[in-house]
Design a protein around this motif. Structure first.
Motif, mmCIF file in Angstrom:
data_model
loop_
_atom_site.group_PDB
_atom_site.id
_atom_site.type_symbol
_atom_site.label_atom_id
_atom_site.label_comp_id
_atom_site.label_asym_id
_atom_site.label_seq_id
_atom_site.Cartn_x
_atom_site.Cartn_y
_atom_site.Cartn_z
ATOM 1 N N VAL A 93 -3.233 3.730 -2.107
ATOM 2 C CA VAL A 93 -3.582 2.724 -3.122
ATOM 3 C C VAL A 93 -2.913 1.934 -2.565
ATOM 4 C CG1 VAL A 93 -2.567 2.726 -5.259
ATOM 5 C CG2 VAL A 93 -3.028 4.660 -4.316
ATOM 6 N N ARG A 94 -4.017 0.963 -2.935
ATOM 7 C CA ARG A 94 -4.195 -0.868 -2.431
ATOM 8 C C ARG A 94 -3.593 -1.818 -3.924
ATOM 9 N NH1 ARG A 94 -7.316 0.964 1.029
ATOM 10 N NH2 ARG A 94 -6.763 1.754 3.136
ATOM 11 N N ASP A 95 -4.223 -3.443 -3.795
ATOM 12 C CA ASP A 95 -4.190 -4.105 -5.153
ATOM 13 C C ASP A 95 -4.706 -3.617 -5.777
ATOM 14 O OD1 ASP A 95 -4.475 -5.890 -6.783
ATOM 15 O OD2 ASP A 95 -5.850 -6.919 -4.769
ATOM 16 N N PRO A 96 -3.901 -2.973 -7.309
ATOM 17 C CA PRO A 96 -4.450 -2.101 -8.056
ATOM 18 C C PRO A 96 -4.988 -3.223 -9.024
ATOM 19 C CG PRO A 96 -2.579 -2.619 -8.181
ATOM 20 C CD PRO A 96 -2.606 -3.745 -6.201
ATOM 21 N N SER A 97 -4.984 -4.730 -8.914
ATOM 22 C CA SER A 97 -5.865 -5.326 -10.310
ATOM 23 C C SER A 97 -7.321 -5.491 -9.440
ATOM 24 C CB SER A 97 -5.044 -6.732 -10.220
ATOM 25 O OG SER A 97 -6.074 -7.354 -8.698
ATOM 26 N N GLN A 98 -7.387 -4.617 -8.826
ATOM 27 C CA GLN A 98 -9.006 -4.678 -8.410
ATOM 28 C C GLN A 98 -9.480 -3.186 -8.935
ATOM 29 O OE1 GLN A 98 -11.228 -7.401 -7.658
ATOM 30 N NE2 GLN A 98 -9.001 -8.618 -7.915
ATOM 31 N N PRO A 99 -10.507 -3.311 -8.958
ATOM 32 C CA PRO A 99 -11.094 -1.489 -9.260
ATOM 33 C C PRO A 99 -11.474 -1.079 -7.915
ATOM 34 C CG PRO A 99 -12.735 -3.471 -11.280
ATOM 35 C CD PRO A 99 -11.643 -3.875 -9.935
ATOM 36 N N GLY A 100 -11.447 0.269 -7.989
ATOM 37 C CA GLY A 100 -10.957 1.185 -6.528
ATOM 38 C C GLY A 100 -10.335 0.754 -5.696
ATOM 39 N N ALA A 101 -8.872 1.099 -5.924
ATOM 40 C CA ALA A 101 -7.025 0.858 -5.327
ATOM 41 C C ALA A 101 -7.069 1.966 -5.405
ATOM 42 C CB ALA A 101 -6.404 0.214 -6.618
ATOM 43 N N VAL A 102 -7.742 2.914 -5.364
ATOM 44 C CA VAL A 102 -7.686 4.184 -4.534
ATOM 45 C C VAL A 102 -9.100 5.059 -3.631
ATOM 46 C CG1 VAL A 102 -6.771 6.472 -5.386
ATOM 47 C CG2 VAL A 102 -6.366 4.417 -6.678
ATOM 48 N N GLN A 135 0.875 -1.330 -0.152
ATOM 49 C CA GLN A 135 0.221 0.048 -0.050
ATOM 50 C C GLN A 135 0.759 1.119 -0.044
ATOM 51 O OE1 GLN A 135 -2.871 0.029 2.798
ATOM 52 N NE2 GLN A 135 -2.641 2.157 3.862
#
Lengths: 315, 255
Positions: free
Chosen positions: B212-221, B126
């Protein structure tokens, strides 16, 4: 494989001198140094030698900060022009650049390696003989003047170019080494590169491209970013090889230019100083057209016109 | 310098021995690949519970020493050194040796000698960053362009101490709140940071913390508001922005 800069000419040295001091003039013009006096004291954290040598008196005075800024601008222009005044002005200008860099890095308290290589370059050029006398179009070499005393510019050009090239190459190589031994394979596999790219693209910076944030949710784009990051790390690690091998240098310069442009667009991270130094130190595209051709034979007719690393006597 | 150049010329053939080069290069490559794989959780090389890997110092030292030896042994260096000014040569040696030693000195950290950034050297689950958003009423006017008012090439660095103070202020520290308002007053008074037109001028600075977390999922920010700071109105009687800046600075009592 021999050193690329062994046959550097006074012309190349003049281009480097103009680039290095020109970069500092541009930085001084674009950085409102005097505003440091208005900022609250808690925002200023000196770094490096400035933890020992206090900058408080300077940073608190609008007048001194203006004077410092003007010294870098005027001194930088004079040093870029060269000539006899260079001998007198180069040292004080390099000192002014060092102090200005100290003030800039004290604001927020972080050293940015975009300016470190060009800072060291200014000092190397200030201490090397014959830099001021070098002028554009002078393609004299030690070999052509062997019967006479070679000019200081001709004798000193190879060292000046090579030392700046080594500093630039080490800046990349040491970073890559630390990334590989610290982060290992994991940073390329666990989504770290995607997180870094998205965060940097959204965070406030001097540019405001948002392209990096578009990779969110796309496995393909996240994978491409991770692969690109890994390839960049390998190229960074191998940077010193670009000082020696002509074919690798062509590939390295091409990749690093693309890499730096992509970090601007994807992450709002601009290394314009390094981009200029790479073109000036690792290529000969700024040589007069006729003087590039002989060197081209070694590498073929690549678009970058990178010269041969040969030419010097085998030692 | 001539004597040094002659020494380098004499040492060159020894440093250029192919067998030594290949052996050293192969050894370094092996160490590097081993470290690269072993330092990742996905590729641990384990014997029982122990992770087997060479010391990081040995890896970095082997590669650096090998690289410098390789560079020193290449043809052309004696001629390059012969033309060097002793002062410039000394500085170059200090820079190269100094940065190499600093690299070892920073071995246990994420850092490297030429920057105080961490330079993406560690796995990151993160990243949290701070956003300074200009607001007028309910309308967001974008990020505060504070870089125009500060003498730095790294505006991101400035956000870190500002964030520290904002977090203290958000926890009710009155002195931190005063410090933050002081900074906002100085920066927003600077010409070019806020619009000259009073009708377009923001009235509040919203300090957001975004993760900003797991960017592979939508709504990472995901962003949340840490604090809101009022933006002071232009100094009365300050007809031109420069005068307003001066007034704002003295009002804030900076330095």
């Amino acid at each position: 494989m021999s050193w690329f800069h062994v046959d550097a000419r006074p012309h190349d040295l003049a281009v480097l001198r103009i680039a290095v001091f020109g970069i500092w003039v541009v930085i001084a013009l674009g950085t409102p140094l005097q505003t440091a006096a208005d900022l609250p004291a808690w925002l200023f954290t000196p770094r490096g030698p400035w933890t020992v040598i206090p900058l408080d008196g300077l940073v608190g005075s609008v007048g001194w900060l203006w004077a410092l800024r003007l010294a870098v601008i005027v001194g930088g222009i004079a040093c870029a022009i060269g000539g006899r005044s260079y001998t007198v002005l180069a040292g004080p200008t390099a000192l002014a650049v060092l102090v200005m860099h100290g003030v800039m890095t004290g604001v927020g308290g972080f050293v940015n390696h975009a300016q470190i290589a060009v800072l060291y370059a200014a000092w190397l050029l200030a201490l090397q003989r014959g830099v001021g006398a070098a002028h554009l179009g002078d393609m004299a070499t030690e070999a052509t003047t062997a019967r006479q005393q070679p000019s200081r510019s001709a004798a000193g050009a190879p060292f000046a170019l090579a030392s700046v090239g080594l500093v630039v190459a080490l800046a990349y190589s040491l970073l890559a080494l630390r990334r590989i031994t610290r982060g290992g394979a994991e940073i390329y596999l666990d989504g770290s590169t995607g997180i870094m790219t998205i965060a940097r693209s959204l965070e406030y910076a001097q540019t405001s491209f948002r392209v990096g944030s578009l990779i969110e949710g796309s496995t393909l784009l996240l994978g491409l970013v991770a692969v690109g990051f890994l390839v960049s790390t390998i190229f960074e690690l191998l940077a010193p090889l670009a000082l020696l091998n002509s074919r690798f240098r062509v590939v390295w310069v091409g990749y690093m230019v693309v890499f730096h442009l992509s970090t601007i667009v994807m992450m709002n991270i601009a290394f314009l100083e390094n981009l200029v130094l790479i073109v000036v130190v690792f290529t000969r595209v700024l040589r007069p057209r006729g003087d590039r051709s002989s060197a081209m034979a070694d590498v073929g007719s690549g678009p970058l016109s990178i010269a041969s690393s040969g030419g010097g006597p085998s030692s | 310098m001539q004597r040094l150049a002659a020494g380098l010329k004499a040492a060159g053939p020894h440093l250029r021995r192919r067998r030594v080069g290949w052996l050293w290069g192969g050894f370094c490559a092996l160490l590097l690949v081993w470290w690269f794989l072993a330092s990742s959780h996905g590729f641990l090389i384990e014997v029982g519970d122990a992770v087997i890997r060479p010391p990081r110092l040995a890896v970095e030292a082997a590669i650096l020493i090998g690289a410098l030896g390789f560079l020193i042994g290449r043809p052309g260096l004696p001629r390059i050194v012969a033309g060097a000014d002793p002062r410039a040569f000394t500085l170059a040696v200090l820079l190269v040796v100094g940065t190499a030693l600093t690299q070892f000195g920073l071995l246990g950290t994420q850092h490297y000698p030429l920057a105080t950034w961490t330079m993406y050297t560690s796995p990151t689950a993160q990243i949290t960053y701070t956003d300074l958003v200009m607001v007028r009423g309910d309308e967001e006017l974008g990020q505060l362009p504070f870089a125009r008012a500060v003498p730095t090439r790294s505006p991101r660095a400035l956000l870190w101490p500002v964030t520290d103070v904002a977090e203290q202020a958000a926890q009710g520290d009155r002195s931190a709140e005063v410090r933050l308002e002081e900074w906002v007053a100085v920066v927003t008074a600077h010409p070019g940071v806020l619009p000259d037109d009073a009708a377009q001028r923001p009235d509040t600075l919203r300090i957001d913390r975004c993760a900003v977390r797991d960017p592979s999922q939508p709504g990472a920010v995901a962003c949340s508001t840490l604090l809101e700071v009022p933006i002071p109105p232009p100094a009365p009687g300050a007809a031109d922005p420069a005068a307003a800046a001066d007034a704002g600075a003295s009002e804030a009592g900076a330095r």
